[in-house]
Design a protein around this motif. Sequence first.
Motif, short mmCIF file in Angstrom:
data_model
loop_
_atom_site.label_atom_id
_atom_site.label_comp_id
_atom_site.label_asym_id
_atom_site.label_seq_id
_atom_site.Cartn_x
_atom_site.Cartn_y
_atom_site.Cartn_z
N LEU A 1 90.91 -11.86 2.60
CA LEU A 1 91.00 -12.21 1.18
C LEU A 1 90.95 -10.90 0.39
O LEU A 1 90.04 -10.10 0.58
N SER A 2 91.93 -10.69 -0.48
CA SER A 2 92.03 -9.38 -1.14
C SER A 2 92.30 -9.51 -2.63
O SER A 2 93.20 -10.25 -3.04
N ASP A 3 91.53 -8.77 -3.44
CA ASP A 3 91.74 -8.72 -4.90
C ASP A 3 92.85 -7.74 -5.25
O ASP A 3 92.92 -6.64 -4.68
N THR A 4 93.69 -8.12 -6.19
CA THR A 4 94.75 -7.24 -6.67
C THR A 4 95.01 -7.53 -8.15
O THR A 4 94.96 -8.68 -8.57
N SER A 5 95.32 -6.48 -8.88
CA SER A 5 95.65 -6.67 -10.30
C SER A 5 97.05 -7.23 -10.45
O SER A 5 97.98 -6.83 -9.74
N VAL A 6 97.21 -8.16 -11.37
CA VAL A 6 98.53 -8.77 -11.60
C VAL A 6 99.52 -7.74 -12.13
O VAL A 6 100.75 -7.92 -12.02
N SER A 7 99.03 -6.65 -12.67
CA SER A 7 99.92 -5.59 -13.15
C SER A 7 100.68 -4.93 -12.01
O SER A 7 101.71 -4.27 -12.23
N ASP A 8 100.19 -5.09 -10.77
CA ASP A 8 100.87 -4.52 -9.60
C ASP A 8 101.93 -5.46 -9.04
O ASP A 8 102.65 -5.09 -8.11
N TYR A 9 101.98 -6.68 -9.56
CA TYR A 9 102.93 -7.67 -9.04
C TYR A 9 104.31 -7.46 -9.66
O TYR A 9 104.46 -7.38 -10.88
N LYS A 10 105.32 -7.38 -8.81
CA LYS A 10 106.69 -7.15 -9.26
C LYS A 10 107.50 -8.44 -9.11
O LYS A 10 107.55 -9.02 -8.02
N SER A 11 108.09 -8.86 -10.21
CA SER A 11 108.88 -10.09 -10.19
C SER A 11 109.95 -10.03 -11.27
O SER A 11 109.73 -9.47 -12.36
N ALA A 12 111.11 -10.62 -10.96
CA ALA A 12 112.19 -10.68 -11.94
C ALA A 12 111.92 -11.75 -12.99
O ALA A 12 112.51 -11.74 -14.07
N ASP A 13 111.04 -12.69 -12.65
CA ASP A 13 110.71 -13.78 -13.57
C ASP A 13 109.49 -13.43 -14.42
O ASP A 13 108.60 -12.70 -13.98
N TYR A 14 109.45 -13.98 -15.59
CA TYR A 14 108.32 -13.76 -16.50
C TYR A 14 107.10 -14.53 -16.01
O TYR A 14 107.20 -15.70 -15.62
N LEU A 15 105.96 -13.87 -15.97
CA LEU A 15 104.71 -14.52 -15.57
C LEU A 15 103.94 -14.95 -16.82
O LEU A 15 103.51 -14.10 -17.60
N CYS A 16 103.77 -16.25 -17.00
CA CYS A 16 102.98 -16.71 -18.13
C CYS A 16 101.51 -16.67 -17.76
O CYS A 16 101.14 -16.72 -16.58
N SER A 17 100.66 -16.57 -18.75
CA SER A 17 99.23 -16.42 -18.51
C SER A 17 98.64 -17.62 -17.77
O SER A 17 97.65 -17.48 -17.05
N SER A 18 99.25 -18.80 -17.92
CA SER A 18 98.72 -20.00 -17.27
C SER A 18 98.89 -19.97 -15.76
O SER A 18 98.25 -20.73 -15.04
N SER A 19 99.79 -19.12 -15.27
CA SER A 19 100.03 -19.06 -13.82
C SER A 19 99.13 -18.05 -13.11
O SER A 19 99.18 -17.92 -11.89
N VAL A 20 98.35 -17.32 -13.88
CA VAL A 20 97.45 -16.30 -13.32
C VAL A 20 96.02 -16.81 -13.38
O VAL A 20 95.62 -17.39 -14.39
N PRO A 21 95.22 -16.65 -12.31
CA PRO A 21 95.50 -15.95 -11.05
C PRO A 21 96.27 -16.82 -10.06
O PRO A 21 96.28 -18.04 -10.18
N PHE A 22 96.88 -16.16 -9.06
CA PHE A 22 97.62 -16.90 -8.03
C PHE A 22 97.54 -16.15 -6.71
O PHE A 22 97.23 -14.95 -6.66
N LEU A 23 97.83 -16.88 -5.62
CA LEU A 23 97.77 -16.32 -4.27
C LEU A 23 99.16 -16.04 -3.71
O LEU A 23 100.11 -16.78 -4.00
N ARG A 24 99.24 -15.01 -2.88
CA ARG A 24 100.41 -14.74 -2.06
C ARG A 24 99.91 -14.38 -0.67
O ARG A 24 98.81 -13.85 -0.51
#
Length: 279
Positions: free
Chosen positions: A159-182
């Motif tokens: 289990l690993s913590d990561t900042s959402v600022s490091d997540y790269k995506s072509a789609d817009y991330l709305c605040s309601s979808s954070v936090p999320f797992l990959r």
Amino acid sequence: MATFFGEVVSVYSRAVEEDEEELDENDEDEQILRELEEKREVHLHWSPEVSDSLRSGNKLQCSDFVLAVGHNAARFLSVYVLTSANWDTVGHASVWNERSRAVTGQTSEESACVFYRNKDNPSVLICQLTCYIAEDQLFQWTEKVFDCLQQRELNVTVLSDTSVSDYKSADYLCSSSVPFLRSLHTGAFSGQPVCQSLEQPNIVTGIPAAVLNHCQVHRIATVVYQCYSDVIGPDSVTMETYKPALTKLGKSIQLDPSPSTDVLRKFVRSTDVQSNLYI
């Protein structure tokens, strides 16, 4: 060589003295490097029972190893798993680097890397890691820890913590979808991850990457769950995001479905403005 007065003196070579100085400096540099390497060595400190077993050549019997990297991942285990009386502290690691300072005589409770073992099922091991492990110490930490575990039929969950600022995506991330797992797993992992795989070009780094690489090489079933959050400090919402990751370990690890408010307050610092958003 002659002086202006005809006096003959011995030939003097500065090169010889410079060579001697360079040798002395090289010896000093090598000594400093040796001392630094010794200081940066990762040390594992096990309980007397485990130490005796390892000295006799018996590795820790381990069917499930859960590694929590980061404050939210570690405190998720503290809140939802380790609050029961079914866990013993069996060891800790001490690390010294530019951002972590190992203290001589440090106890397991004071360490930022602690190992726990289930009393009812000793083959289940948990590690909470909240200190920084430098790049030159990643391989060392991983090798030393896994060298203590019997790797036959071993299953590893990270289990690993990561900042959402490091997540790269072509789609817009709305605040309601954070936090999320990959998730990301080794070829030996035959289960079904509880979330979608980590998309390219995103990567895992640090200890999760070192563990994943080690387990891929040694064919150990391993899955990494990376939680992307917009909260820097520990918070209850980010912690709860990890719950699905341990659902398939229900037989090995029992989750507290609804921890008390007192327990949550103990592990979520109410003084943090970021954390107050989710309390």
